[in-house]
Design an enzyme around this catalytic site. Structure first.
Site, PDB file in Angstrom:
ATOM      1  CB  VAL A  12      -0.982  -0.028   1.208  1.00  0.00           C
ATOM      2  CG1 VAL A  12      -0.273   0.310   2.512  1.00  0.00           C
ATOM      3  CG2 VAL A  12      -2.183   0.874   0.985  1.00  0.00           C
ATOM      4  CB  THR A  13       4.150   2.111   1.484  1.00  0.00           C
ATOM      5  OG1 THR A  13       4.813   0.896   1.086  1.00  0.00           O
ATOM      6  CG2 THR A  13       3.688   1.985   2.919  1.00  0.00           C
ATOM      7  CG  ASP A  16       0.709   1.017  -9.247  1.00  0.00           C
ATOM      8  OD1 ASP A  16       1.140   2.137  -9.583  1.00  0.00           O
ATOM      9  OD2 ASP A  16       0.781   0.017  -9.981  1.00  0.00           O
ATOM     10  CG  ASP A  61       8.559  -9.225   4.309  1.00  0.00           C
ATOM     11  OD1 ASP A  61       9.311  -8.285   4.569  1.00  0.00           O
ATOM     12  OD2 ASP A  61       8.692  -9.941   3.279  1.00  0.00           O
ATOM     13  CG  LEU A  83      -1.233  -3.390  -5.650  1.00  0.00           C
ATOM     14  CD1 LEU A  83      -1.500  -1.885  -5.560  1.00  0.00           C
ATOM     15  CD2 LEU A  83      -1.576  -3.880  -7.042  1.00  0.00           C
ATOM     16  CB  ALA A  85       6.433  -6.702  -6.486  1.00  0.00           C
ATOM     17  CB  THR A 130       4.963  -6.537 -15.205  1.00  0.00           C
ATOM     18  OG1 THR A 130       5.876  -5.740 -15.959  1.00  0.00           O
ATOM     19  CG2 THR A 130       5.640  -7.877 -14.927  1.00  0.00           C
ATOM     20  CD  GLU A 132      10.302  -5.020 -17.820  1.00  0.00           C
ATOM     21  OE1 GLU A 132      11.330  -5.689 -17.915  1.00  0.00           O
ATOM     22  OE2 GLU A 132      10.123  -3.945 -18.411  1.00  0.00           O
ATOM     23  CE1 TYR A 154       8.983  -6.620 -10.905  1.00  0.00           C
ATOM     24  CE2 TYR A 154       8.937  -6.458 -13.308  1.00  0.00           C
ATOM     25  CZ  TYR A 154       8.343  -6.236 -12.078  1.00  0.00           C
ATOM     26  OH  TYR A 154       7.104  -5.634 -12.022  1.00  0.00           O
ATOM     27  CE  LYS A 158       5.709  -8.224 -10.232  1.00  0.00           C
ATOM     28  NZ  LYS A 158       4.487  -7.870  -9.493  1.00  0.00           N
TER      29      LYS A 158
HETATM   30  P1  NAP Z   1       6.453   0.332  -5.859  1.00  0.00           P
HETATM   31  O1  NAP Z   1       6.167   1.785  -5.823  1.00  0.00           O
HETATM   32  O2  NAP Z   1       7.858  -0.152  -5.906  1.00  0.00           O
HETATM   33  O3  NAP Z   1       5.724  -0.333  -4.586  1.00  0.00           O
HETATM   34  C1  NAP Z   1       5.990  -1.644  -4.214  1.00  0.00           C
HETATM   35  C2  NAP Z   1       5.305  -1.946  -2.893  1.00  0.00           C
HETATM   36  O4  NAP Z   1       5.625  -3.289  -2.511  1.00  0.00           O
HETATM   37  C3  NAP Z   1       5.750  -1.036  -1.735  1.00  0.00           C
HETATM   38  O5  NAP Z   1       4.661  -0.774  -0.907  1.00  0.00           O
HETATM   39  C4  NAP Z   1       6.768  -1.915  -1.019  1.00  0.00           C
HETATM   40  O6  NAP Z   1       6.901  -1.611   0.347  1.00  0.00           O
HETATM   41  C5  NAP Z   1       6.091  -3.269  -1.161  1.00  0.00           C
HETATM   42  N1  NAP Z   1       7.014  -4.378  -0.939  1.00  0.00           N
HETATM   43  C6  NAP Z   1       8.203  -4.616  -1.538  1.00  0.00           C
HETATM   44  N2  NAP Z   1       8.751  -5.741  -1.052  1.00  0.00           N
HETATM   45  C7  NAP Z   1       7.908  -6.220  -0.110  1.00  0.00           C
HETATM   46  C8  NAP Z   1       7.911  -7.347   0.757  1.00  0.00           C
HETATM   47  N3  NAP Z   1       8.919  -8.204   0.791  1.00  0.00           N
HETATM   48  N4  NAP Z   1       6.851  -7.535   1.585  1.00  0.00           N
HETATM   49  C9  NAP Z   1       5.829  -6.653   1.601  1.00  0.00           C
HETATM   50  N5  NAP Z   1       5.756  -5.567   0.799  1.00  0.00           N
HETATM   51  C10 NAP Z   1       6.789  -5.359  -0.047  1.00  0.00           C
HETATM   52  O7  NAP Z   1       5.709  -0.361  -7.090  1.00  0.00           O
HETATM   53  P2  NAP Z   1       4.474   0.188  -7.974  1.00  0.00           P
HETATM   54  O8  NAP Z   1       5.018   0.952  -9.111  1.00  0.00           O
HETATM   55  O9  NAP Z   1       3.445   0.769  -7.090  1.00  0.00           O
HETATM   56  O10 NAP Z   1       3.938  -1.184  -8.581  1.00  0.00           O
HETATM   57  C11 NAP Z   1       2.954  -1.971  -7.908  1.00  0.00           C
HETATM   58  C12 NAP Z   1       2.983  -3.404  -8.440  1.00  0.00           C
HETATM   59  O11 NAP Z   1       2.755  -3.387  -9.855  1.00  0.00           O
HETATM   60  C13 NAP Z   1       4.307  -4.115  -8.265  1.00  0.00           C
HETATM   61  O12 NAP Z   1       4.006  -5.487  -8.053  1.00  0.00           O
HETATM   62  C14 NAP Z   1       5.016  -3.961  -9.605  1.00  0.00           C
HETATM   63  O13 NAP Z   1       5.923  -5.021  -9.815  1.00  0.00           O
HETATM   64  C15 NAP Z   1       3.819  -4.019 -10.536  1.00  0.00           C
HETATM   65  N6  NAP Z   1       3.938  -3.286 -11.805  1.00  0.00           N
HETATM   66  C16 NAP Z   1       4.276  -1.965 -11.807  1.00  0.00           C
HETATM   67  C17 NAP Z   1       4.309  -1.277 -13.006  1.00  0.00           C
HETATM   68  C18 NAP Z   1       4.631   0.192 -13.061  1.00  0.00           C
HETATM   69  O14 NAP Z   1       4.927   0.681 -14.161  1.00  0.00           O
HETATM   70  N7  NAP Z   1       4.549   0.925 -11.959  1.00  0.00           N
HETATM   71  C19 NAP Z   1       3.970  -1.939 -14.199  1.00  0.00           C
HETATM   72  C20 NAP Z   1       3.621  -3.279 -14.139  1.00  0.00           C
HETATM   73  C21 NAP Z   1       3.586  -3.940 -12.935  1.00  0.00           C
HETATM   74  P3  NAP Z   1       8.003  -0.535   0.873  1.00  0.00           P
HETATM   75  O15 NAP Z   1       7.378   0.818   0.648  1.00  0.00           O
HETATM   76  O16 NAP Z   1       8.166  -0.914   2.287  1.00  0.00           O
HETATM   77  O17 NAP Z   1       9.230  -0.745   0.033  1.00  0.00           O
HETATM   78  O1  F7E Z   2      13.323   1.618 -17.016  1.00  0.00           O
HETATM   79  C1  F7E Z   2      15.940   2.526 -19.395  1.00  0.00           C
HETATM   80  C2  F7E Z   2      15.940   1.118 -18.835  1.00  0.00           C
HETATM   81  O2  F7E Z   2      13.494   1.390 -14.554  1.00  0.00           O
HETATM   82  C3  F7E Z   2      12.707   1.913 -18.259  1.00  0.00           C
HETATM   83  C4  F7E Z   2       8.799  -1.136 -13.276  1.00  0.00           C
HETATM   84  O3  F7E Z   2       7.701  -0.422 -12.768  1.00  0.00           O
HETATM   85  O4  F7E Z   2       7.978  -0.961 -15.514  1.00  0.00           O
HETATM   86  C5  F7E Z   2       9.082  -0.659 -14.687  1.00  0.00           C
HETATM   87  O5  F7E Z   2      10.252  -1.313 -15.142  1.00  0.00           O
HETATM   88  C6  F7E Z   2      13.731   1.847 -19.381  1.00  0.00           C
HETATM   89  C7  F7E Z   2      14.614   0.602 -19.356  1.00  0.00           C
HETATM   90  O6  F7E Z   2      11.333   0.832 -15.739  1.00  0.00           O
HETATM   91  C8  F7E Z   2      17.945   4.557 -17.173  1.00  0.00           C
HETATM   92  O7  F7E Z   2      17.065   0.379 -19.311  1.00  0.00           O
HETATM   93  C9  F7E Z   2      17.767   4.238 -19.304  1.00  0.00           C
HETATM   94  O8  F7E Z   2      14.786   0.094 -20.664  1.00  0.00           O
HETATM   95  O9  F7E Z   2      11.988   3.169 -15.507  1.00  0.00           O
HETATM   96  P1  F7E Z   2      12.562   1.821 -15.617  1.00  0.00           P
HETATM   97  P2  F7E Z   2      11.197  -0.675 -16.250  1.00  0.00           P
HETATM   98  O10 F7E Z   2      12.484  -1.408 -16.197  1.00  0.00           O
HETATM   99  O11 F7E Z   2      10.508  -0.623 -17.563  1.00  0.00           O
HETATM  100  C10 F7E Z   2       7.643  -2.365 -15.614  1.00  0.00           C
HETATM  101  C11 F7E Z   2       6.423  -2.495 -16.494  1.00  0.00           C
HETATM  102  C12 F7E Z   2       7.532  -3.018 -14.296  1.00  0.00           C
HETATM  103  O12 F7E Z   2       6.789  -3.988 -14.150  1.00  0.00           O
HETATM  104  C13 F7E Z   2       8.505  -2.631 -13.243  1.00  0.00           C
HETATM  105  O13 F7E Z   2       8.010  -2.959 -11.947  1.00  0.00           O
HETATM  106  O14 F7E Z   2      14.600   2.963 -19.223  1.00  0.00           O
HETATM  107  N1  F7E Z   2      16.843   3.446 -18.705  1.00  0.00           N
HETATM  108  N2  F7E Z   2      18.451   4.912 -18.392  1.00  0.00           N
HETATM  109  C14 F7E Z   2      16.923   3.627 -17.375  1.00  0.00           C
HETATM  110  N3  F7E Z   2      16.203   3.105 -16.354  1.00  0.00           N
HETATM  111  C15 F7E Z   2      16.513   3.518 -15.090  1.00  0.00           C
HETATM  112  N4  F7E Z   2      15.792   3.030 -14.046  1.00  0.00           N
HETATM  113  N5  F7E Z   2      17.530   4.415 -14.851  1.00  0.00           N
HETATM  114  C16 F7E Z   2      18.276   4.959 -15.853  1.00  0.00           C
HETATM  115  O15 F7E Z   2      19.171   5.755 -15.625  1.00  0.00           O
END
Ligand code: NAP
Ligand code: F7E
Length: 365
Positions: A12-13, A16, A61, A83, A85, A130, A132, A154, A158
């Site tokens: 929740v923190t 999303d 956790d 959510l 992860a 995701t 990914e 990752y 997933k």
């Molecule tokens: P985020 O900001 O990194 O939030 C992740 C959450 O998971 C935080 O509340 C974190 O807690 C908690 N968490 C991590 N490890 C944990 C553990 N071992 N036990 C309990 N809680 C844990 O991620 P988000 O962007 O909101 O994404 C939410 C979900 O959607 C994730 O599963 C992510 O993989 C998936 N997702 C995200 C995207 C995107 O673009 N944002 C796209 C596709 C899928 P702390 O605050 O304590 O670290």
């Molecule tokens: O990278 C490139 C990097 O870390 C996006 C997560 O929410 O979305 C997220 O994963 C792209 C990659 O997100 C930097 O190589 C270049 O190609 O912002 P990102 P991600 O890896 O796409 C998916 C859907 C999830 O599920 C994940 O939880 O950007 N890139 N330069 C960089 N990325 C980072 N982080 N930092 C750089 O300096």
């Protein structure tokens, strides 16, 4: 109270989790969120919700079945949004085992916990899957029928989460499904994801608080949406008659370079890119100053470079509009937020600047 909607949100923190909490509270749900103990308080995304009568927090956790079972028994949710992860792709190369435990087996712990608590007929489960999963993509754009080819620890974790949800749906007739969400960003995005790193750097550079921005692959392509729009889909997916998986995306693709261009444009700096690969630079056209450089530190052992989602099914079946917030609007709202944030950084400024330096030098990714 009979028939009350009770949501349990793991993570929740996170970005999303905080938006989804707001969304569900507005719908009248009782919202229970899971948090982790930390030596410092990182609850800023939900601080404004704490104290509301329908908002409750529990320590869980994802690597600890007992804590999961305990919260399921206590809360008896009607909907679970899983959510939580380890969500950073690059970090998953450094912590692959932990990522597998939390992102793969953690999903199993939730599903089996629901069964063991006798909630399988009354509780619906959303799994945060995701784009990914498509990884080293086998077709462009990607839809629900595109083959998966995960390309990081990752994504592999997933993928297990995706398949175990499908397995429990078919084996036990449970209402559980995955939202295959493409990247979604916001003012609350973690600061080491590329969009937020860029929006903060544009603000800091504009305000003279950072010299340069170091990035990895500028040519990487993503389908970036707005997180606030995407949490609605999570809810919609659980309101369908039958449990099904959905791709959630905008259908529009941009490069990391594009994101930089529009972010800096928003603060009044026009960038020009010269060179290629590791030698590419983003230069302020007006002054000739180099503002962006490429650093090997931000390259991944394997990188996903061509994500582009096809949201046709979500549009047709969920009635969801994938283009509520367009790309430039998203960039603008993140940059405007960070301009104000950076300007307001007072006493905490020194600490923040240290982090910015670490980020810049690649010590923290
Ligand atoms: P985020 O900001 O990194 O939030 C992740 C959450 O998971 C935080 O509340 C974190 O807690 C908690 N968490 C991590 N490890 C944990 C553990 N071992 N036990 C309990 N809680 C844990 O991620 P988000 O962007 O909101 O994404 C939410 C979900 O959607 C994730 O599963 C992510 O993989 C998936 N997702 C995200 C995207 C995107 O673009 N944002 C796209 C596709 C899928 P702390 O605050 O304590 O670290
Ligand atoms: O990278 C490139 C990097 O870390 C996006 C997560 O929410 O979305 C997220 O994963 C792209 C990659 O997100 C930097 O190589 C270049 O190609 O912002 P990102 P991600 O890896 O796409 C998916 C859907 C999830 O599920 C994940 O939880 O950007 N890139 N330069 C960089 N990325 C980072 N982080 N930092 C750089 O300096």
């Amino acid at each position: 109270m009979a028939n009350k909607n009770i949501a349990l949100i793991t993570g929740v923190t996170g970005q999303d989790g905080s938006y989804l909490s707001e969304f569900l509270l507005k719908k009248g749900y009782d919202v229970h969120g899971t948090i982790r103990r930390s030596s410092v308080d990182f609850r800023e995304r939900i601080a404004h919700l704490e104290g509301l009568p329908n908002f409750h927090l529990h320590y869980v956790d994802m690597s600890d079945s007992m804590s999961i079972i305990q919260v399921l028994r206590k809360v008896r949710p009607t909907e679970i949004y899983n959510l939580a992860a380890q969500s950073h792709v690059q970090v998953s190369f450094d912590s692959p085992e932990y990522t597998a435990d939390v992102d793969a087996v953690g999903v199993l712990r939730i599903l089996e916990g629901v069964r063991q608590c006798g909630l399988e007929d009354t509780c619906r489960i959303y799994q945060a899957s995701t784009s990914e999963l498509y990884g080293k993509v086998e077709e462009v754009p990607q839809n629900e029928n595109t083959p998966f080819h995960p390309y990081s620890p990752y994504a592999v974790a997933k993928l297990y989460g995706f398949w175990i949800v499908k397995e429990y749906r078919e084996a036990y007739n449970m209402y559980c499904c995955s939202g295959i969400l493409f990247n979604h960003e916001s003012e609350r995005r973690g600061e080491t994801f590329v969009t937020r790193k860029i929006s903060l750097a544009a603000a800091r550079i504009k305000q003279g608080k950072q010299e340069k921005l170091y990035l990895g692959n500028l040519s990487s392509l993503r389908d970036w949406g707005y997180a606030k729009d995407y949490v609605e889909c999570m809810w919609l997916i659980l309101q369908q008659e039958k449990p099904e998986d959905f791709v959630i995306a905008t259908g529009v693709q941009h490069s990391v370079r594009d994101f930089c261009y529009y972010a800096f444009k928003r603060v009044g700096i026009e960038l020009e890119f010269t060179g290629e690969g590791i030698d590419e630079k983003g230069i302020d056209k007006a002054t000739g100053r180099v503002l962006i450089e490429v650093s090997k530190d931000f390259y991944r052992p394997t990188d996903v470079v061509n994500l582009w989602g096809d949201p046709t099914k979500a549009r047709a079946k969920l009635g969801w509009n994938p283009n509520t917030t367009g790309f430039q609007e998203l960039v603008n709202l993140m940059v405007d937020h960070d301009m104000a944030k950076v300007a307001g950084e007072g006493a905490a400024e020194k600490v923040r600047m240290n982090l910015a330096e670490f980020l810049e030098k690649g010590i923290v990714k």
